[in-house]
Design a protein around this motif. Structure first.
Motif, mmCIF file in Angstrom:
data_model
loop_
_atom_site.group_PDB
_atom_site.id
_atom_site.type_symbol
_atom_site.label_atom_id
_atom_site.label_comp_id
_atom_site.label_asym_id
_atom_site.label_seq_id
_atom_site.Cartn_x
_atom_site.Cartn_y
_atom_site.Cartn_z
ATOM 1 N N TRP A 133 10.315 5.818 -17.306
ATOM 2 C CA TRP A 133 9.874 4.473 -16.919
ATOM 3 C C TRP A 133 11.041 3.601 -16.496
ATOM 4 N N THR A 134 12.215 3.819 -17.094
ATOM 5 C CA THR A 134 13.373 3.015 -16.696
ATOM 6 C C THR A 134 13.756 3.283 -15.233
ATOM 7 N N VAL A 135 13.613 4.538 -14.783
ATOM 8 C CA VAL A 135 13.923 4.851 -13.387
ATOM 9 C C VAL A 135 12.857 4.270 -12.463
ATOM 10 N N LEU A 136 11.590 4.414 -12.854
ATOM 11 C CA LEU A 136 10.499 3.854 -12.040
ATOM 12 C C LEU A 136 10.645 2.346 -11.889
ATOM 13 N N SER A 137 10.977 1.665 -12.987
ATOM 14 C CA SER A 137 11.131 0.210 -12.924
ATOM 15 C C SER A 137 12.335 -0.177 -12.067
ATOM 16 N N CYS B 209 0.840 -1.207 0.000
ATOM 17 C CA CYS B 209 0.000 0.000 0.000
ATOM 18 C C CYS B 209 0.876 1.259 0.000
ATOM 19 N N ILE B 210 1.876 1.280 0.876
ATOM 20 C CA ILE B 210 2.764 2.437 0.962
ATOM 21 C C ILE B 210 3.618 2.540 -0.295
ATOM 22 N N ALA B 211 4.072 1.392 -0.812
ATOM 23 C CA ALA B 211 4.892 1.377 -2.025
ATOM 24 C C ALA B 211 4.109 1.917 -3.217
ATOM 25 N N LEU B 212 2.828 1.559 -3.318
ATOM 26 C CA LEU B 212 1.995 2.055 -4.417
ATOM 27 C C LEU B 212 1.861 3.570 -4.353
ATOM 28 N N PHE B 213 1.617 4.094 -3.148
ATOM 29 C CA PHE B 213 1.526 5.545 -2.989
ATOM 30 C C PHE B 213 2.866 6.201 -3.330
ATOM 31 N N SER B 214 3.968 5.562 -2.912
ATOM 32 C CA SER B 214 5.299 6.104 -3.195
ATOM 33 C C SER B 214 5.568 6.150 -4.700
ATOM 34 N N LEU B 215 5.113 5.127 -5.424
ATOM 35 C CA LEU B 215 5.276 5.117 -6.879
ATOM 36 C C LEU B 215 4.472 6.232 -7.531
ATOM 37 N N LEU B 216 3.269 6.464 -7.021
ATOM 38 C CA LEU B 216 2.440 7.551 -7.563
ATOM 39 C C LEU B 216 3.097 8.910 -7.341
ATOM 40 N N VAL B 217 3.727 9.079 -6.179
ATOM 41 C CA VAL B 217 4.456 10.327 -5.907
ATOM 42 C C VAL B 217 5.612 10.482 -6.899
ATOM 43 N N ARG B 218 6.313 9.390 -7.158
ATOM 44 C CA ARG B 218 7.420 9.427 -8.120
ATOM 45 C C ARG B 218 6.927 9.782 -9.523
ATOM 46 N N VAL B 219 5.797 9.210 -9.908
ATOM 47 C CA VAL B 219 5.216 9.528 -11.226
ATOM 48 C C VAL B 219 4.882 11.012 -11.307
ATOM 49 N N ALA B 220 4.294 11.556 -10.245
ATOM 50 C CA ALA B 220 3.935 12.974 -10.223
ATOM 51 C C ALA B 220 5.170 13.861 -10.376
ATOM 52 N N ILE C 270 15.981 13.718 -6.880
ATOM 53 C CA ILE C 270 17.185 13.522 -7.696
ATOM 54 C C ILE C 270 16.947 12.474 -8.780
ATOM 55 N N ASP C 271 16.348 11.352 -8.422
ATOM 56 C CA ASP C 271 16.154 10.275 -9.408
ATOM 57 C C ASP C 271 15.015 10.560 -10.382
ATOM 58 N N HIS C 272 13.917 11.056 -9.884
ATOM 59 C CA HIS C 272 12.721 11.210 -10.730
ATOM 60 C C HIS C 272 12.465 12.635 -11.176
ATOM 61 N N GLY C 273 13.227 13.577 -10.605
ATOM 62 C CA GLY C 273 13.167 14.957 -11.065
ATOM 63 C C GLY C 273 14.410 15.270 -11.873
ATOM 64 N N ILE D 170 11.155 5.868 4.627
ATOM 65 C CA ILE D 170 12.248 5.443 3.731
ATOM 66 C C ILE D 170 11.823 5.571 2.270
ATOM 67 N N LEU D 171 10.639 5.053 1.935
ATOM 68 C CA LEU D 171 10.193 5.051 0.539
ATOM 69 C C LEU D 171 9.856 6.439 0.027
ATOM 70 N N LEU D 172 9.477 7.339 0.929
ATOM 71 C CA LEU D 172 9.098 8.692 0.520
ATOM 72 C C LEU D 172 10.203 9.698 0.822
ATOM 73 N N ASN D 173 11.439 9.242 0.824
ATOM 74 C CA ASN D 173 12.577 10.133 1.019
ATOM 75 C C ASN D 173 12.576 11.201 -0.072
ATOM 76 N N PRO D 174 12.329 12.458 0.274
ATOM 77 C CA PRO D 174 12.170 13.492 -0.754
ATOM 78 C C PRO D 174 13.438 13.756 -1.553
ATOM 79 N N CYS D 175 14.604 13.611 -0.933
ATOM 80 C CA CYS D 175 15.869 13.873 -1.627
ATOM 81 C C CYS D 175 16.092 12.867 -2.751
#
Length: 517
Positions: free
Chosen positions: A141-145, A36-47, A191-194, A182-187
């Protein structure tokens, strides 16, 4: 009922109500909660990935996004023995590969994926500066995967190991908060998704190695950490902690030399497999090795909140000393600062001490080593996040100033909006009640400190965004941000080193109690 007992009961009620905010996530176990937390974290990364990236539409060299894309172009279209060689087809001055072979292999695999859907995105020469919508989407998508396949499973492994055998209600209810933090570490997300990088791979492999150490699977830890080193050489920030902890364990076993030999064989074997295409030729080997140590770039880049860059305001290191002398100075300073942490772990290795050792070792490299970048703060931030349940204030404080230290970089990348959003999300998470939060009264000094420095940070944010620096001092604001963050990192380093050595006192007390019993 006495006044003190009433207060104690009220504190327990407050903590229990805070636990309820997280316990509902765990009513069906750790695994569903993690997903559940991982799914939300992925959505944040997509955003975050919907925003600009490093070097967007800024020729001729663009930025880190173009560097990663170019490595895919090179590894797909050139033979393996030319990936690190300067040729007419591979101009190393244009984003030449400067990471170990595992990064090159990762670029090749991601390149295959992108070429399947958009061949023009990785075509030799003609794809330079390629920024089509589909190409950018595939790159994101390569970073998300990579996050989903490496970083997330490693965090899950760590959480399972770290909390195994801790069945107390408070501990269990803190798991959901720890996963989220841990999963929602903003830094890392910014860096990775921005900005655009693949730190999630090397950091994920490192987390896996740490979890293996905590579960006493030392050989697996050696394999995973060796892979992390072969993905990004900055993973060496953790090397003193791994070496000292494993050595401390080995010398306490029945056959210490044999134990060290086993670990050495596993590490050597892993390196040999990764470097196999380059070990057949001395020339090829040194071609790769020379790319991993960019001494020509100088002792620091941009405005990084470490010792050399901060003190350069007063001491012009680059003018006073040639590069070879600065290398010696930085090496000596780095070794002298991580050595006490190493000694503690060789003397009395412990799992908690190992986590502190990772943090202290990474901080030593960040503050004093040669060629440090703003993004390198991700390395000491990793063990701080793993210690978050033990040191919530330390992790919160460090994350806020790690974020702030990267603000000028993220501002250049036009990532101010996700920076603000993720900062707000992190503050909400850090303020959310959890069992490990400190309930003791805060003294006046700490109240002043925790008010003064955030206020300074807020003012500098506003000034940086709304005012122009004086013409005579064009980088004045960056220098002030650097100075403020460096001061916080220095205090945190002193604190965490003291905490690691305090573990010796605790272990001695436990030993005395056992003898009395």
């Amino acid at each position: 009922m006495t006044k003190s007992s009433k207060k104690s009961k009220e504190d327990e009620e407050i903590v229990d109500s805070g636990d309820d905010a997280w316990c509902w996530l765990l009513h069906k176990g750790i695994t569903p909660s993690f997903f559940c937390i991982a799914l939300f974290s992925l959505l944040v990364r997509v955003a975050v990935s919907l925003h600009p990236y490093s070097g967007a539409a800024t020729p001729p060299k663009f930025g880190d996004f173009e560097a990663q894309r170019h490595w895919m172009e090179i590894t797909l279209n050139l033979p393996l023995n030319e990936w690190y060689r300067n040729t007419t087809l591979n101009d190393l001055s244009y984003w030449g590969l400067d990471y170990p072979p595992l990064t090159a292999y990762q670029s090749y695999v991601h390149g295959l994926f992108i070429r399947f859907f958009s061949p023009e995105s990785v075509a030799l020469f003609t794809s330079r500066g390629h920024e089509s919508y589909l190409g950018k989407l595939l790159m994101r998508w390569t970073v998300l995967s990579s996050d989903a396949l490496v970083f997330f499973p490693a965090v899950f492994y760590f959480i399972v190991v770290y909390y195994s055998g801790r069945n107390q209600r408070g501990r269990m209810c803190g798991i959901a908060w720890h996963i989220a933090i841990i999963l929602l570490n903003p830094c890392l997300i910014l860096i990775d998704h921005g900005h655009f990088q693949y730190n999630c791979i090397s950091l994920g492999l490192t987390i896996g190695a740490i979890a293996a150490i905590l579960s006493d699977k030392d050989l697996l830890a050696c394999v995973l950490y060796s892979l992390a080193l072969n993905h990004k050489q900055m993973s060496a920030y953790f090397a003193p902690a791994f070496f000292s902890h494993l050595l401390g364990k080995c010398i306490r076993r029945r056959y210490p030399i044999f134990e060290v030999f086993k670990l050495g064989i596993v590490v050597s074997g892993t390196f040999l497999v990764v470097w196999w295409p380059y070990v057949h030729s001395v020339e090829a080997f040194f071609e790769v090795l020379s790319r991993l140590a960019p001494f020509e770039r100088g002792i620091y880049e941009d405005y990084v909140a470490n010792f050399w860059c901060t003190t350069s305001v007063l001491v012009k290191w680059k003018r006073l000393f040639p590069t070879h002398q600065l290398k010696v100075l930085s090496l000596g300073a780095t070794i002298s600062t991580f050595l006490p942490s190493m000694i503690q772990q060789i003397w009395a290795p412990s799992k908690k001490g190992f986590l502190y050792g990772l943090l202290n070792s990474a901080f030593s490299f960040y503050l004093f080593s040669f060629q440090v970048h703003e993004k390198s703060i991700l390395l000491p931030l990793l063990p701080a996040s793993l210690l978050a349940s033990e040191e919530p204030f330390l992790f919160t404080w460090m994350t806020l100033y790690a974020l702030f230290s990267m603000f000028p970089l993220l501002h250049r990348d036009k990532l101010v909006l996700p920076y603000i959003a993720l900062s707000a999300l992190f503050i909400l998470l850090s303020l959310a009640p959890n069992r490990r939060q400190e309930t003791r009264e805060t003294n006046a000094f700490r109240s002043i400190v925790t008010t003064f420095f955030p206020l300074c940070s807020l003012i500098l944010h506003v000034v940086y965004l709304s005012m122009n620096a004086p013409q005579r001092y064009p980088f004045l604001f960056e220098a002030l941000i650097m100075l403020l963050c460096f001061s916080q990192f220095t205090f945190l380093t002193m604190y965490t080193n003291a905490q690691q050595w305090m573990l010796l006192k605790h272990s001695n007390l436990v030993d005395k109690e056992k003898k009395l019993l």
